[in-house]
Design an enzyme around this catalytic site. Structure first.
Site, mmCIF file in Angstrom:
data_model
loop_
_atom_site.group_PDB
_atom_site.id
_atom_site.type_symbol
_atom_site.label_atom_id
_atom_site.label_comp_id
_atom_site.label_asym_id
_atom_site.label_seq_id
_atom_site.Cartn_x
_atom_site.Cartn_y
_atom_site.Cartn_z
ATOM 1 N N PRO A 91 0.815 -1.218 0.000
ATOM 2 C CA PRO A 91 0.000 0.000 0.000
ATOM 3 C C PRO A 91 0.850 1.270 0.000
ATOM 4 O O PRO A 91 0.334 2.350 -0.272
ATOM 5 C CB PRO A 91 -0.812 -0.091 1.301
ATOM 6 N N GLU A 118 3.623 -7.652 8.641
ATOM 7 C CA GLU A 118 3.705 -6.184 8.591
ATOM 8 C C GLU A 118 4.486 -5.696 7.376
ATOM 9 O O GLU A 118 4.623 -4.500 7.162
ATOM 10 C CB GLU A 118 4.372 -5.634 9.857
ATOM 11 N N ARG A 156 -3.245 -9.883 -20.263
ATOM 12 C CA ARG A 156 -4.259 -9.642 -21.294
ATOM 13 C C ARG A 156 -3.782 -8.676 -22.370
ATOM 14 O O ARG A 156 -4.363 -8.628 -23.447
ATOM 15 C CB ARG A 156 -5.574 -9.164 -20.676
ATOM 16 N N ASP A 171 -10.615 -0.786 -24.518
ATOM 17 C CA ASP A 171 -10.652 -0.791 -23.057
ATOM 18 C C ASP A 171 -10.991 0.567 -22.475
ATOM 19 O O ASP A 171 -10.624 1.597 -23.033
ATOM 20 C CB ASP A 171 -9.273 -1.155 -22.493
HETATM 21 N N1 ADE Z 1 -0.444 -5.392 -0.157
HETATM 22 C C1 ADE Z 1 -1.349 -5.100 0.803
HETATM 23 N N2 ADE Z 1 -2.192 -4.153 0.386
HETATM 24 C C2 ADE Z 1 -1.811 -3.814 -0.878
HETATM 25 C C3 ADE Z 1 -2.274 -2.883 -1.840
HETATM 26 N N3 ADE Z 1 -3.310 -2.083 -1.601
HETATM 27 N N4 ADE Z 1 -1.636 -2.818 -3.025
HETATM 28 C C4 ADE Z 1 -0.584 -3.609 -3.268
HETATM 29 N N5 ADE Z 1 -0.089 -4.497 -2.408
HETATM 30 C C5 ADE Z 1 -0.701 -4.626 -1.220
#
Ligand code: ADE
Length: 250
Positions: A91, A118, A156, A171
Site C-alpha cells: 500500500p 507487517e 491480457r 478498453d
Molecule cells: N499489499 C497489501 N495491500 C496492498 C495494496 N493495496 N496494493 C498492493 N499491495 C498490497
C-alpha cells in the site's frame, strides 16, 4: 513477445491457480505469458523454516527477514539470463495505472515480491527492489492479490491474448476515459429498451454516441480523469451536449 513473471510468495499455489482462467489462462496456454511462483520458505535455513521475525522497536506483528528472501531472489534471477525489473507490492507503493501496466507489459521479464505480516525488512527493499506499487488505497492481508491483479492486467495485453472483439483499444482508460455502456439481446425488456441509435446501423452516429457516453460517465464518476486528458473539439462539444442533457434530465 512473451513475458515471464516470477512471483515470490508464501502461497505459490494461489498464484498458479490465478492464471488458469479466461483470457489470462489462454495467454499462458498460448505461451504468451509464463508465471512461476517461488516460496521463500524453501530457502529458510532453520528447522522451523522461518521467514519472519519480531519487529525492532517493539509492537505487534512480524516482519519478513532479509534472508531467506534474498536467497530466493538470487535463485530467481539466475533462472534466466534476461535482467528482470523487481517490483514489491504494498500500500506504500505508487498507484498502479493503465499507463504503468502498458509500460510493464513490454518488459520481457518481471519479478513480483509479495509481502505478508507487517511487510518486508526495509533494507531488502532499498537494495533489491526497483519499484514499489500499490493497487489502491486499502490494505490487503498480503501482496498476492495485488500481484494477481498486475499479472492479469499485463497478461491480457500480450499480443495474441485478446481476440479482435476484445481488442485492448476498446478498453476503459485506453483513451483516458471510462468505457461507454454496452447492451445485448433482447432489444426490448421489462428493464428497458436498448438506446435506438445502437440499432440504427449508422456507424458514425454510434461512434459519436459511445464517445459522448464515455465522456459523460467520466465527467460524472471520475472527473479528475478529464483534467489529465486534452479533449479535441469534437469531444468538447459532445461533453457539453451530455452536460446539457444531464441538466435537463438528471
Ligand atoms: N499489499 C497489501 N495491500 C496492498 C495494496 N493495496 N496494493 C498492493 N499491495 C498490497
Amino acid at each position: 513477445m512473451a513475458v515471464r513473471i516470477d512471483v515470490i510468495t508464501l502461497f505459490p499455489e494461489f498464484m498458479h491457480e490465478c492464471v488458469k482462467f479466461g483470457v489470462v489462462g489462454r495467454a499462458v496456454q498460448r505461451g504468451l505469458l509464463e508465471v512461476r511462483a517461488w516460496n521463500p520458505r524453501d530457502d529458510a535455513t532453520d528447522a522451523h523454516r522461518s521467514v519472519d521475525d519480531r519487529t525492532y522497536g517493539g509492537g505487534p506483528g512480524m516482519v519478513m527477514m532479509i534472508e531467506p528472501l534474498r536467497s530466493t531472489l538470487r535463485k530467481v534471477r539466475q533462472a534466466t539470463p534476461e535482467p528482470a525489473r523487481t517490483i514489491y507490492l504494498s500500500p506504500q507503493g505508487t498507484r498502479l495505472t493503465q499507463d504503468k501496466v502498458r509500460q510493464l507489459a513490454n518488459a520481457p521479464r518481471l519479478i513480483l515480491l509479495c509481502g505478508r505480516y507487517e511487510g518486508v525488512d526495509e533494507r531488502l527493499l532499498e537494495h533489491e527492489v526497483d519499484e514499489e506499487l500499490s493497487i489502491g488505497d486499502y490494505v490487503l492481508s498480503g501482496g498476492e492479490l495485488a500481484a494477481a491483479v498486475l499479472v492479469d492486467a499485463i497478461g491480457r495485453l500480450q499480443e495474441g491474448a485478446l481476440n479482435d472483439a476484445q481488442s485492448a483499444q476498446q478498453d476503459s482508460f485506453s483513451d483516458g476515459l471510462l468505457d461507454c455502456p454496452h447492451y445485448t439481446r433482447p432489444e426490448q425488456h421489462e428493464l428497458g429498451a436498448v438506446p435506438a441509435v445502437l440499432m440504427s446501423g449508422d456507424h458514425a452516429a454510434i461512434r459519436r454516441w459511445r464517445l459522448k457516453q464515455a465522456l459523460g460517465r467520466t465527467w460524472l464518476r471520475r472527473p479528475e480523469l478529464l483534467e489529465d486528458s486534452s479533449l479535441d473539439d469534437e469531444a468538447k462539444k459532445l461533453l457539453q451536449e451530455f452536460q446539457r442533457d444531464f441538466r435537463d434530465h438528471p
